[in-house]
Structures are given as C-alpha cells and as structure tokens.
Design a protein around this motif. Sequence first.
Motif, PDB file in Angstrom:
ATOM      1  N   ALA A 168      42.445  39.468  44.816  1.00 19.78           N
ATOM      2  CA  ALA A 168      42.228  38.030  44.900  1.00 19.78           C
ATOM      3  C   ALA A 168      40.984  37.914  46.259  1.00 19.78           C
ATOM      4  CB  ALA A 168      43.444  37.338  45.692  1.00 19.78           C
ATOM      5  N   VAL A 169      40.120  37.131  45.926  1.00 18.80           N
ATOM      6  CA  VAL A 169      39.015  36.833  46.797  1.00 18.80           C
ATOM      7  C   VAL A 169      39.203  35.363  47.546  1.00 18.80           C
ATOM      8  CG1 VAL A 169      36.549  36.545  46.978  1.00 18.80           C
ATOM      9  CG2 VAL A 169      37.348  38.188  45.588  1.00 18.80           C
ATOM     10  N   GLN A 170      39.339  35.486  48.725  1.00 22.25           N
ATOM     11  CA  GLN A 170      39.562  34.325  49.696  1.00 22.25           C
ATOM     12  C   GLN A 170      38.405  34.105  50.481  1.00 22.25           C
ATOM     13  OE1 GLN A 170      43.215  35.191  51.435  1.00 22.25           O
ATOM     14  NE2 GLN A 170      44.320  34.940  49.209  1.00 22.25           N
ATOM     15  N   VAL A 171      38.235  32.652  50.891  1.00 21.25           N
ATOM     16  CA  VAL A 171      37.103  32.662  51.678  1.00 21.25           C
ATOM     17  C   VAL A 171      37.519  31.323  52.574  1.00 21.25           C
ATOM     18  CG1 VAL A 171      36.124  31.009  50.009  1.00 21.25           C
ATOM     19  CG2 VAL A 171      34.573  31.946  51.837  1.00 21.25           C
ATOM     20  N   ARG A 172      37.021  31.149  53.983  1.00 21.45           N
ATOM     21  CA  ARG A 172      37.172  29.882  54.807  1.00 21.45           C
ATOM     22  C   ARG A 172      35.718  29.965  55.555  1.00 21.45           C
ATOM     23  NH1 ARG A 172      40.305  31.994  60.095  1.00 21.45           N
ATOM     24  NH2 ARG A 172      39.020  33.880  60.796  1.00 21.45           N
ATOM     25  N   ALA A 173      35.510  28.658  56.364  1.00 24.94           N
ATOM     26  CA  ALA A 173      34.179  28.244  56.572  1.00 24.94           C
ATOM     27  C   ALA A 173      34.356  27.569  58.032  1.00 24.94           C
ATOM     28  CB  ALA A 173      33.500  27.493  55.676  1.00 24.94           C
ATOM     29  N   ASP A 174      33.396  27.597  58.492  1.00 27.91           N
ATOM     30  CA  ASP A 174      33.283  26.598  59.612  1.00 27.91           C
ATOM     31  C   ASP A 174      32.202  25.653  59.407  1.00 27.91           C
ATOM     32  OD1 ASP A 174      34.711  27.917  61.329  1.00 27.91           O
ATOM     33  OD2 ASP A 174      32.992  29.106  62.586  1.00 27.91           O
ATOM     34  N   VAL A 175      32.507  24.257  59.392  1.00 29.42           N
ATOM     35  CA  VAL A 175      31.884  23.125  58.650  1.00 29.42           C
ATOM     36  C   VAL A 175      31.552  22.187  60.098  1.00 29.42           C
ATOM     37  CG1 VAL A 175      32.873  23.580  56.320  1.00 29.42           C
ATOM     38  CG2 VAL A 175      34.059  22.019  58.123  1.00 29.42           C
ATOM     39  N   ARG A 176      30.329  21.497  59.612  1.00 28.73           N
ATOM     40  CA  ARG A 176      29.954  20.270  60.592  1.00 28.73           C
ATOM     41  C   ARG A 176      30.445  18.996  59.719  1.00 28.73           C
ATOM     42  NH1 ARG A 176      26.722  19.730  64.885  1.00 28.73           N
ATOM     43  NH2 ARG A 176      25.860  21.913  64.542  1.00 28.73           N
ATOM     44  N   ALA A 177      31.432  18.397  60.192  1.00 36.96           N
ATOM     45  CA  ALA A 177      31.861  17.229  59.815  1.00 36.96           C
ATOM     46  C   ALA A 177      31.034  15.940  59.982  1.00 36.96           C
ATOM     47  CB  ALA A 177      33.226  16.783  60.439  1.00 36.96           C
ATOM     48  N   ALA A 178      31.207  14.838  59.149  1.00 36.72           N
ATOM     49  CA  ALA A 178      30.425  13.873  59.328  1.00 36.72           C
ATOM     50  C   ALA A 178      30.142  13.083  60.751  1.00 36.72           C
ATOM     51  CB  ALA A 178      30.817  12.593  58.304  1.00 36.72           C
ATOM     52  N   ASP A 179      31.344  13.314  61.433  1.00 37.39           N
ATOM     53  CA  ASP A 179      31.022  12.708  63.037  1.00 37.39           C
ATOM     54  C   ASP A 179      30.412  13.923  64.025  1.00 37.39           C
ATOM     55  OD1 ASP A 179      32.859  14.793  62.789  1.00 37.39           O
ATOM     56  OD2 ASP A 179      34.693  13.502  63.604  1.00 37.39           O
ATOM     57  N   GLU A 181      31.470  17.035  64.535  1.00 36.87           N
ATOM     58  CA  GLU A 181      32.416  18.156  65.097  1.00 36.87           C
ATOM     59  C   GLU A 181      32.442  19.276  64.212  1.00 36.87           C
ATOM     60  OE1 GLU A 181      37.283  18.452  66.186  1.00 36.87           O
ATOM     61  OE2 GLU A 181      36.333  16.634  65.273  1.00 36.87           O
ATOM     62  N   ILE A 182      32.658  20.503  64.801  1.00 33.70           N
ATOM     63  CA  ILE A 182      32.733  21.690  64.049  1.00 33.70           C
ATOM     64  C   ILE A 182      34.038  22.010  63.891  1.00 33.70           C
ATOM     65  CG2 ILE A 182      32.160  24.039  63.823  1.00 33.70           C
ATOM     66  CD1 ILE A 182      29.723  22.542  63.804  1.00 33.70           C
ATOM     67  N   ARG A 183      34.405  22.581  62.562  1.00 31.36           N
ATOM     68  CA  ARG A 183      35.937  22.543  62.308  1.00 31.36           C
ATOM     69  C   ARG A 183      35.812  23.972  61.320  1.00 31.36           C
ATOM     70  NH1 ARG A 183      37.628  16.431  59.906  1.00 31.36           N
ATOM     71  NH2 ARG A 183      37.201  15.445  62.017  1.00 31.36           N
ATOM     72  N   THR A 184      36.794  24.663  61.500  1.00 37.77           N
ATOM     73  CA  THR A 184      37.329  25.759  60.703  1.00 37.77           C
ATOM     74  C   THR A 184      38.272  25.566  59.505  1.00 37.77           C
ATOM     75  OG1 THR A 184      36.864  27.487  62.498  1.00 37.77           O
ATOM     76  CG2 THR A 184      38.162  28.175  60.507  1.00 37.77           C
ATOM     77  N   THR A 185      38.043  25.756  58.438  1.00 35.69           N
ATOM     78  CA  THR A 185      38.717  25.255  57.297  1.00 35.69           C
ATOM     79  C   THR A 185      39.813  26.244  57.147  1.00 35.69           C
ATOM     80  OG1 THR A 185      37.505  26.468  55.648  1.00 35.69           O
ATOM     81  CG2 THR A 185      36.809  24.126  56.111  1.00 35.69           C
ATOM     82  N   ARG A 186      40.648  26.120  56.177  1.00 30.96           N
ATOM     83  CA  ARG A 186      41.811  26.853  55.701  1.00 30.96           C
ATOM     84  C   ARG A 186      41.194  27.890  54.951  1.00 30.96           C
ATOM     85  NH1 ARG A 186      43.379  25.828  50.489  1.00 30.96           N
ATOM     86  NH2 ARG A 186      43.166  23.881  49.674  1.00 30.96           N
ATOM     87  N   TRP A 187      42.084  28.883  54.340  1.00 26.88           N
ATOM     88  CA  TRP A 187      41.722  30.068  53.614  1.00 26.88           C
ATOM     89  C   TRP A 187      41.605  29.529  51.928  1.00 26.88           C
ATOM     90  CZ3 TRP A 187      39.116  34.465  54.611  1.00 26.88           C
ATOM     91  CH2 TRP A 187      39.304  34.769  55.724  1.00 26.88           C
ATOM     92  N   GLY A 258      31.415  14.960  53.059  1.00 24.93           N
ATOM     93  CA  GLY A 258      30.415  14.832  53.984  1.00 24.93           C
ATOM     94  C   GLY A 258      30.289  16.069  55.052  1.00 24.93           C
ATOM     95  N   ALA A 259      31.015  16.934  54.875  1.00 23.03           N
ATOM     96  CA  ALA A 259      30.864  18.138  55.699  1.00 23.03           C
ATOM     97  C   ALA A 259      29.923  19.144  55.251  1.00 23.03           C
ATOM     98  CB  ALA A 259      32.291  18.848  55.815  1.00 23.03           C
ATOM     99  N   VAL A 260      29.412  19.826  55.967  1.00 26.69           N
ATOM    100  CA  VAL A 260      28.309  20.655  55.664  1.00 26.69           C
ATOM    101  C   VAL A 260      28.541  22.091  56.469  1.00 26.69           C
ATOM    102  CG1 VAL A 260      25.821  21.346  55.923  1.00 26.69           C
ATOM    103  CG2 VAL A 260      26.347  19.012  56.007  1.00 26.69           C
ATOM    104  N   VAL A 261      28.567  23.083  55.275  1.00 25.35           N
ATOM    105  CA  VAL A 261      29.121  24.336  55.804  1.00 25.35           C
ATOM    106  C   VAL A 261      28.053  25.082  56.757  1.00 25.35           C
ATOM    107  CG1 VAL A 261      29.669  26.826  54.755  1.00 25.35           C
ATOM    108  CG2 VAL A 261      30.330  24.750  53.523  1.00 25.35           C
ATOM    109  N   GLN A 262      28.254  25.727  57.889  1.00 23.33           N
ATOM    110  CA  GLN A 262      27.618  26.317  58.734  1.00 23.33           C
ATOM    111  C   GLN A 262      27.727  27.760  58.553  1.00 23.33           C
ATOM    112  OE1 GLN A 262      25.721  24.402  60.670  1.00 23.33           O
ATOM    113  NE2 GLN A 262      26.318  22.981  59.524  1.00 23.33           N
TER     114      GLN A 262
END
Length: 319
Positions: A168-179, A181-187, A258-262
């Motif tokens: 199983a290949v899984q991924v998570r990301a740090d994204v920049r939200a529309a406001d 803010e930098i957030r880390t998503t779930r797997w 609207g979030a952008v993957v960093q």
Amino acid sequence: MDAYDKGSNARPVPGEPAAAVPVPDSSPPDGHETADDHKTSDGHETSDSPEQKLSGEAPARIPQQYGDPQRDDQQYDGRYDDEQYVDTALPPPTGIAALSLPYQIAAALALAVVAVAACMHVGMVFLHVAPSNTVTKQHGQAIDEWIYPEFEQNWKLFAPNPLQQNIAVQVRADVRAADGEIRTTRWYDLSALDGAAIDGNLLPSHTQQNELRRAWDFFVATHDNANRPNGLRGSLSEKYLRRIVVLRLDREQAGGRGAVVQQVQVRSRTSNVPPPKWSQEQVSDKPIVRVLPWWPVSEADRAAGTRPAESTGTEASAR
C-alpha cells in the motif's frame, strides 16, 4: 460372230470409227450421299443441306480456323471472322493511387516515418529485455531513456515464485491553505483508493490498476534501503512518483479547497499474503513500513490544471 455384232467382244472393222464405250453411271442412287458431296475443291468438308443442293445456291462460307490460309482476295487484317471487339472501361483507381502526386508523396513519407518508428521501438524493447551485450553496454543509457517509465517490461508474471505481498502506497503533504496557513494533511492511502475504484468495475482502466504500483516498483528498483538513488534512473523514478502523488492529492483536495501542496512525503506498508490452510509455509504477519523523506514540490511537478494561479502559491489552484 461378225463385225456388226454388238457386245464387249466385237472386233472393229478396218476403216470404220470405233464404237463408243459406254461409261458406267457412278452416281449414287436416289437418297444416298457420297463423301465427295461434303468436300470443296481444296479438300475441306462442307455441310451442304439437301435444300442447298436442290436450289443450286452456294454454300455458306465457314469461318476459317486458326492457321488456315486465306482463300479469298481480301487482305487479312489480323481478326477472324467470328471475333468481336468490345471496349471495356478501366475501373477508377482507389486508395493512395486515387490521390494526386503531391499527396501520394506525403502519404508515402508518413508511412515510412511510422514504419521506421515502429521498427525502432521494437528494437529498443528487444535490447531492453535481451541479455547484456555489446550494444546495451555502449548505448544502455539511451535505451533506458526510451523505455522508462512508459514502456518498462515486467516479467514477474512468469517467475517461479510470483509476488505474494500486498503493498500500500500512502502519502501526506504540507499545504498552504487559502488563508496562507501551512498545514500537514493526514495520510492518504492511494492504493486503497485505486482498489475501491477497481472493485466492481468490469473494465478498469490501466491507470487505475498499474500507474501507482509500477511507479513504486520503479522507485524501489532504483534506490537502496536508505532511499538513496543507485544510478541515473533514480532521479527519474523519484520525479515520476512525486508527480503522481501530487496529482492524486489535488484530486482529493488535500488541505481543503484552494490549498496548494508545498511538499509531500511518501511511505509504503508491505504485508505478506497469508498462505492457504493446506500449506506448511510460515510467513510473518507483521507489516513493514518504509518512509521516504520530504520532497519539495516545484511548479514542474504539478500537472497542467493543478498549478496555482500565481507563482507564490497563495491562491487557489485552478481546477
């Protein structure tokens, strides 16, 4: 018997004319025909009917056969009396022949290009799967650039012991939200998402079945256990896998609309398939997790339609 006796033995008298000897009648009786009635003066047979004989008309001229000499005064023109010439129109040309000369040349060039490309592709695939030889040693890099990753050949299906693992290949990301803010998503379990799309689908696409799996196999084959590339193909496999996961995260709207993957981080979870009950094989049921380092995402890693409207990445991605 005197000289005046009539008969075949009568002796002629001197000074008198000899008696005429009667000629026997050689004509056939009425109703009979002879072979001479059906022949012409030159020996050819005729088919004169009794009516023609009685009327005295000349028999109809029979067409001369091949090789017969001409008996009339007309000059032979190369045609027989029973021949007729019929003018037949040729069918119109079809296919490439129906085109004008410039289009025929263009079509021929296009076919030649396709034939050369097909032959080159078959040759590259053959050299890729063939044992190591002089050509592959000298031009191995060019062959790999042509084959990987789209045309890679996998012969594990014919191996004596095929793969018996679930990966199983899984991924998570740090994204920049529309406001901002930098957030880390779930797997996100991308393999499970592909499995759900295939389940119940009678005709699943090749992308759903093999794109992610082959990308991960490509990465593992070109990296060591410390996730370091072991050749020139290592960077290519890393770029290929990174672009796939970025595209999948965008589909799932990771981090919200609207979030952008960093940057992204990929991991795999490998578990052995349990053997059947009748088998004596013993395997571990403990999954093995392999976590890769964080990869920064550049503008080139984002597919068309998933890139942010501005290079700063603070606005929503265009969908």
